[in-house]
Write a protein that holds these residues in place. Structure first.
Motif, short mmCIF file in Angstrom:
data_model
loop_
_atom_site.label_atom_id
_atom_site.label_comp_id
_atom_site.label_asym_id
_atom_site.label_seq_id
_atom_site.Cartn_x
_atom_site.Cartn_y
_atom_site.Cartn_z
N PRO A 1 -16.46 -2.91 4.29
CA PRO A 1 -17.13 -1.75 4.88
C PRO A 1 -16.22 -0.85 5.71
N ILE A 2 -15.21 -1.41 6.36
CA ILE A 2 -14.32 -0.60 7.18
C ILE A 2 -13.57 0.42 6.32
N LEU A 3 -13.34 0.10 5.05
CA LEU A 3 -12.64 1.02 4.18
C LEU A 3 -13.52 2.22 3.83
N ARG A 4 -14.81 2.01 3.75
CA ARG A 4 -15.71 3.16 3.54
C ARG A 4 -15.65 4.10 4.73
N GLU A 5 -15.62 3.50 5.92
CA GLU A 5 -15.56 4.30 7.14
C GLU A 5 -14.26 5.10 7.22
N ILE B 1 0.85 -1.19 0.00
CA ILE B 1 0.00 0.00 0.00
C ILE B 1 0.89 1.25 0.00
N PHE B 2 0.27 2.38 -0.33
CA PHE B 2 0.94 3.68 -0.24
C PHE B 2 0.54 4.29 1.10
N THR B 3 1.44 4.23 2.08
CA THR B 3 1.07 4.59 3.44
C THR B 3 0.72 6.06 3.60
N SER B 4 1.30 6.94 2.78
CA SER B 4 1.04 8.37 2.93
C SER B 4 -0.25 8.82 2.25
N LEU B 5 -0.82 7.96 1.41
CA LEU B 5 -2.06 8.30 0.72
C LEU B 5 -3.26 7.82 1.54
N THR B 6 -4.40 8.40 1.31
CA THR B 6 -5.62 7.96 1.98
C THR B 6 -6.06 6.61 1.41
N VAL B 7 -6.99 6.00 2.11
CA VAL B 7 -7.56 4.74 1.63
C VAL B 7 -8.16 4.94 0.24
N GLU B 8 -8.93 6.00 0.08
CA GLU B 8 -9.57 6.25 -1.22
C GLU B 8 -8.53 6.49 -2.31
N GLU B 9 -7.48 7.22 -2.00
CA GLU B 9 -6.43 7.47 -2.99
C GLU B 9 -5.71 6.18 -3.37
N ASN B 10 -5.50 5.29 -2.39
CA ASN B 10 -4.91 3.99 -2.70
C ASN B 10 -5.77 3.22 -3.69
N GLU C 1 -17.43 1.60 -5.45
CA GLU C 1 -18.54 1.34 -4.54
C GLU C 1 -18.64 -0.14 -4.18
N GLN C 2 -18.41 -1.00 -5.17
CA GLN C 2 -18.46 -2.44 -4.90
C GLN C 2 -17.38 -2.84 -3.89
N ILE C 3 -16.21 -2.26 -4.01
CA ILE C 3 -15.12 -2.61 -3.10
C ILE C 3 -15.39 -2.06 -1.70
N LEU C 4 -15.96 -0.87 -1.62
CA LEU C 4 -16.29 -0.31 -0.31
C LEU C 4 -17.43 -1.10 0.34
N ASP C 5 -18.31 -1.70 -0.47
CA ASP C 5 -19.33 -2.59 0.08
C ASP C 5 -18.71 -3.90 0.55
N LEU C 6 -17.72 -4.39 -0.19
CA LEU C 6 -17.05 -5.63 0.17
C LEU C 6 -16.26 -5.47 1.47
N GLN D 1 -4.36 -4.86 4.56
CA GLN D 1 -4.51 -5.94 3.60
C GLN D 1 -5.79 -5.76 2.78
N GLN D 2 -6.84 -5.28 3.42
CA GLN D 2 -8.08 -5.02 2.70
C GLN D 2 -7.87 -3.92 1.65
N VAL D 3 -7.09 -2.90 2.01
CA VAL D 3 -6.78 -1.85 1.04
C VAL D 3 -6.01 -2.43 -0.15
N ALA D 4 -5.03 -3.28 0.16
CA ALA D 4 -4.20 -3.86 -0.90
C ALA D 4 -5.03 -4.73 -1.84
N VAL D 5 -5.91 -5.55 -1.28
CA VAL D 5 -6.76 -6.40 -2.12
C VAL D 5 -7.74 -5.53 -2.91
N GLY D 6 -8.31 -4.53 -2.24
CA GLY D 6 -9.24 -3.64 -2.92
C GLY D 6 -8.59 -2.91 -4.07
N ARG D 7 -7.34 -2.46 -3.88
CA ARG D 7 -6.65 -1.76 -4.96
C ARG D 7 -6.44 -2.69 -6.16
N ALA D 8 -6.10 -3.94 -5.90
CA ALA D 8 -5.94 -4.90 -7.00
C ALA D 8 -7.26 -5.13 -7.71
#
Length: 275
Positions: free
Chosen positions: A163-167, A130-139, A156-161, A182-189
């Motif tokens: 939910p903590i990333l939406r928060e 992940i890019f630690t200095s970027l926000t979750v959304e930017e990642n 939206e589908q990834i944020l539904d998958l 790890q959720q961010v990394a999988v979501g980015r992929a």
């Protein structure tokens, strides 16, 4: 497309998704020694892969790893067995001296990892993912770098998958827990809309509860038809959700079969699963 593509009703509802004869069933009876790909050719296969890094010695010896649409294939084995190396070979990060890699029937052996991403391979390394200095959304947005279409629906589908990333979408990714990263990394992929998803030890360093949650999300992704190839140190838990399992020893296929068959085999249990 309405709803969340990662939370549909397709696939086996049983957590093990290893029901014999069901969708995504693996190679049938377990085979010892060299793995044999399924007839007709799987969606992704690294076949008879032999090679190592640079001019160094071979780490893989005639290793075959394959996964088909909607399946979860898991690579397990002792430390130093070549598990992550096999994954990197499929992704083009290893010099193959023999063997080939095919994606959806196309030989991609000569392609760079970057070119393989364009072809539809999503890869999540174990560390520095992940890019630690970027926000979750930017990642997540960074994951859509190869797309030229509107990716808001995928977001939206990834944020539904997850939910903590939406928060935490406005929070710096470096401030998250290990499991959330790890959720961010999988979501980015997943933002690339990959044809196949490859995960290198996705549950490393996370708690058992978080591990179960990650495996649940991985199952949901596989139900949409995306093949998942995964290296995992938590072998028993990983084989419980696997359609296919590959046990590597010294860079070679030692055992292969359905996750259910491998879990039931006394030799595998004794040597690799703690009895």
């Amino acid at each position: 497309m309405s709803g969340n593509a990662y939370q549909d009703d397709r696939g086996n509802k049983d957590r093990s998704i290893t029901k014999a004869g069901g969708p995504g069933s693996a190679e049938g009876a377990m085979r010892k020694g060299k793995a044999v790909p399924a007839p007709g050719g799987p969606f992704l296969i690294g076949e008879n892969m032999t090679g190592g890094y640079g001019k160094g010695p071979n780490i893989l010896e005639a290793c075959t790893i394959a996964v088909d649409k909607g399946e979860i294939a898991v690579i397990v084995g002792p430390n130093g067995a070549g598990k992550s190396t096999a994954m990197k070979a499929v992704f083009g990060m290893l010099d193959l001296r023999e063997g080939s890699v095919r994606l959806d029937g196309e030989d991609i052996t000569a392609l760079s990892p970057q070119a393989r991403v364009v072809k539809g391979m999503g890869f999540v390394p174990q560390t520095s993912n992940i890019f630690t200095s970027l926000t979750v959304e930017e990642n997540l947005e960074m994951g859509a770098f190869i797309r030229r279409d509107d990716f808001s629906e995928t977001m939206e589908q990834i944020l539904d998958l997850f939910p903590i990333l939406r928060e935490k979408r406005r929070q710096a990714a470096g401030e998250l827990s290990g499991g959330q990263r790890q959720q961010v990394a999988v979501g980015r992929a997943l933002m690339t809309k990959p044809k196949v998803l490859m995960l290198d030890e996705p549950t490393a360093g996370v708690s058992p509860i978080v591990m179960d949650e990650l495996f649940d999300r991985i199952i949901e992704v596989a139900r949409t038809g995306i093949p998942i190839l995964m290296v995992e140190q938590n072998a028993r838990q990983a084989l419980e959700i696997a359609d296919k399992g590959y046990v590597l020893v010294q860079g070679m296929n030692a055992y292969s079969g359905t996750g259910k068959d491998l879990l039931a085999d006394p030799e595998v249990r004794k040597s690799f699963l703690g009895g």
